[in-house]
Design a protein around this motif. Structure first.
Motif, PDB file in Angstrom:
ATOM      1  N   PHE A 137     -17.101  15.817   1.759  1.00 24.38           N
ATOM      2  CA  PHE A 137     -17.290  15.405   3.154  1.00 24.38           C
ATOM      3  C   PHE A 137     -16.290  16.119   4.064  1.00 24.38           C
ATOM      4  O   PHE A 137     -16.645  16.602   5.148  1.00 24.38           O
ATOM      5  CB  PHE A 137     -17.140  13.892   3.293  1.00 24.38           C
ATOM      6  CG  PHE A 137     -17.204  13.417   4.717  1.00 24.38           C
ATOM      7  CD1 PHE A 137     -18.388  13.485   5.447  1.00 24.38           C
ATOM      8  CD2 PHE A 137     -16.073  12.911   5.345  1.00 24.38           C
ATOM      9  CE1 PHE A 137     -18.452  13.059   6.773  1.00 24.38           C
ATOM     10  CE2 PHE A 137     -16.122  12.476   6.666  1.00 24.38           C
ATOM     11  CZ  PHE A 137     -17.312  12.553   7.381  1.00 24.38           C
ATOM     12  N   VAL A 369     -24.708  18.420   4.201  1.00 27.15           N
ATOM     13  CA  VAL A 369     -24.771  17.084   3.613  1.00 27.15           C
ATOM     14  C   VAL A 369     -26.186  16.794   3.094  1.00 27.15           C
ATOM     15  O   VAL A 369     -26.362  16.100   2.080  1.00 27.15           O
ATOM     16  CB  VAL A 369     -24.303  16.011   4.612  1.00 27.15           C
ATOM     17  CG1 VAL A 369     -25.328  15.737   5.700  1.00 27.15           C
ATOM     18  CG2 VAL A 369     -23.968  14.713   3.887  1.00 27.15           C
ATOM     19  N   THR A 385     -21.673  11.804   8.693  1.00 26.05           N
ATOM     20  CA  THR A 385     -21.853  13.125   9.299  1.00 26.05           C
ATOM     21  C   THR A 385     -22.662  13.034  10.582  1.00 26.05           C
ATOM     22  O   THR A 385     -22.325  13.654  11.592  1.00 26.05           O
ATOM     23  CB  THR A 385     -22.543  14.083   8.303  1.00 26.05           C
ATOM     24  OG1 THR A 385     -21.793  14.129   7.098  1.00 26.05           O
ATOM     25  CG2 THR A 385     -22.648  15.483   8.890  1.00 26.05           C
TER      26      THR A 385
END
Length: 405
Positions: A137, A369, A385
């Protein structure tokens, strides 16, 4: 739904939203399209309560449309080349120190900061997420998005020196972020981490991408120099972008960095020798149009991601706090070198504030992602996100001009 019909819908939505924005909202192009597309997504999601729209069918189609592959394998190469083509290398060269600092060290430091804080956040909410996913992430959300930055800053009247720094950083740091992301994803798949393997991947992707961009850029320069026919020269640039980007990614060198370098070379390296004034005008106008059309499609695709997100209350809180984590990380990576090495970066406090707030996130982060393996962890990272991108484009994008003033 076949490809042509899907493309027709995207173009019609782009044209309609662009008209509504120019006629009524008068917002910066990408922000206006993103807001209108988000409203459409919310309409589709809520329609199950008061309409009979086939919401599940729409959701299924979007899930199977491979938005991540559309962005990473198709749109990104065109948009990076177009953005670099219109960028003046002499302007970037003046800010090479802060650009290099933020694009390389900044991404790595940001990845570490965000992953540590995000891991603590998930533990606070009792979410079972391994630290490797937190690092992933951090890697995918750390790069500032070149597409969002180029589309917004040019209309925001940001001081030129500051604009050059932000644009230069955004053009190069996505390649670094993608390399870190690929290395971490490989670690996730293999279950082992090796600094030597990480270093090899970095050299192969990043350095290889830059070298191949220089080689292809110079070869394209020679071809453009040998003819004087703008239709042929436009076709040559188009062929090099399409074939080159696909080939570089296939051989595991950074197609993103290669397109940036190639675009900078075509737009700056002995341009007057390679192209006549007429050809230069047509080439730049053509790629400017490509940039606008693909930007429109990109930001509609980003907003459509909202339809496939499975929201849960704790995930929403994680997403909201993630925005604060990303902002804090951005402040640290800008102000730490600014305060520690003031003579190296030569930034004023006002410039540091604009650079901190101008670190916009966009389609690249969402594409990365979305490319993760399906799992509940992916859904949490997707929500975090999306919240960061939503805040970045709408709030930061709409306020950067006021901050600059």
């Amino acid at each position: 739904m076949n490809l042509y019909f899907a493309l027709t819908i995207l173009i019609c939505l782009s044209a309609g939203f662009a008209y509504l924005n120019q006629r009524f909202l008068k917002l910066p192009f990408v922000i206006g399209l993103f807001i209108l597309s988000t409203i459409l997504s919310l309409f589709v999601i809520s329609s199950k309560l008061w309409l009979t729209l086939p919401v599940e069918e729409i959701k299924t189609y979007i899930e199977t449309a491979n938005i991540d592959k559309i962005i990473l394998n198709i749109l990104l190469g065109f948009l990076l080349f177009a953005g670099a083509l219109h960028t003046n290398w002499n302007n970037l060269k003046q800010q090479i120190r802060p650009i290099a600092t933020f694009a390389l060290g900044g991404v790595i430091l940001s990845t570490i900061i965000i992953s540590a804080l995000f891991f603590g956040l998930t533990q606070l909410f009792h979410l079972d997420i391994s630290f490797i996913y937190c690092l992933i992430f951090g890697a995918l959300i750390s790069p500032t998005d070149p597409i969002a930055v180029l589309g917004i800053l040019t209309k925001a009247n940001v001081p030129q020196k500051t604009e050059y720094t932000i644009v230069g950083e955004s053009l190069f740091n996505d390649g670094v972020g993608v390399v870190v992301f690929i290395a971490l994803l490989d670690t996730l798949n293999t279950g082992t981490f090796s600094f030597s393997h990480f270093g090899f991947l970095f050299v192969q992707e990043a350095v290889g991408g830059i070298i191949m961009g220089l080689i292809f850029g110079y070869f394209l320069h020679l071809l453009l120099k040998s003819v004087d026919h703008y239709e042929t020269e436009i076709l040559l640039t188009l062929a090099f972008v399409m074939a080159g980007y696909g080939m570089f990614n296939y051989f595991h060198v950074s197609g993103a960095l290669a397109m940036v370098v190639m675009g900078l070379m075509v737009g700056n390296f002995k341009q007057d020798i390679a192209m006549s004034d007429t050809t230069q005008e047509y080439v730049h106008k053509f790629w400017e149009l490509v940039d606008v059309v693909l930007n429109a499609i990109l930001f509609i695709l980003i907003a459509f991601v909202l339809i496939v997100i499975d929201f849960k209350t704790e995930y929403i809180f994680v997403g909201l706090i993630s925005v604060l984590i990303v902002l804090l990380s951005r402040i640290i990576i800008v102000y730490l070198p600014h305060l520690a090495f003031p003579k190296l970066l030569k930034l004023t406090n006002k410039e540091a504030k604009i650079i901190s707030w101008g670190g916009l996130r966009g389609g690249l982060s969402l594409a990365l992602v979305l490319s993760l393996p399906d799992s509940e962890t992916k859904n949490i990272l997707l929500i975090a996100t999306y919240f960061c991108v939503l805040f970045s484009i709408i709030i930061q994008g709409l306020t950067i001009e006021k901050l600059a003033k």
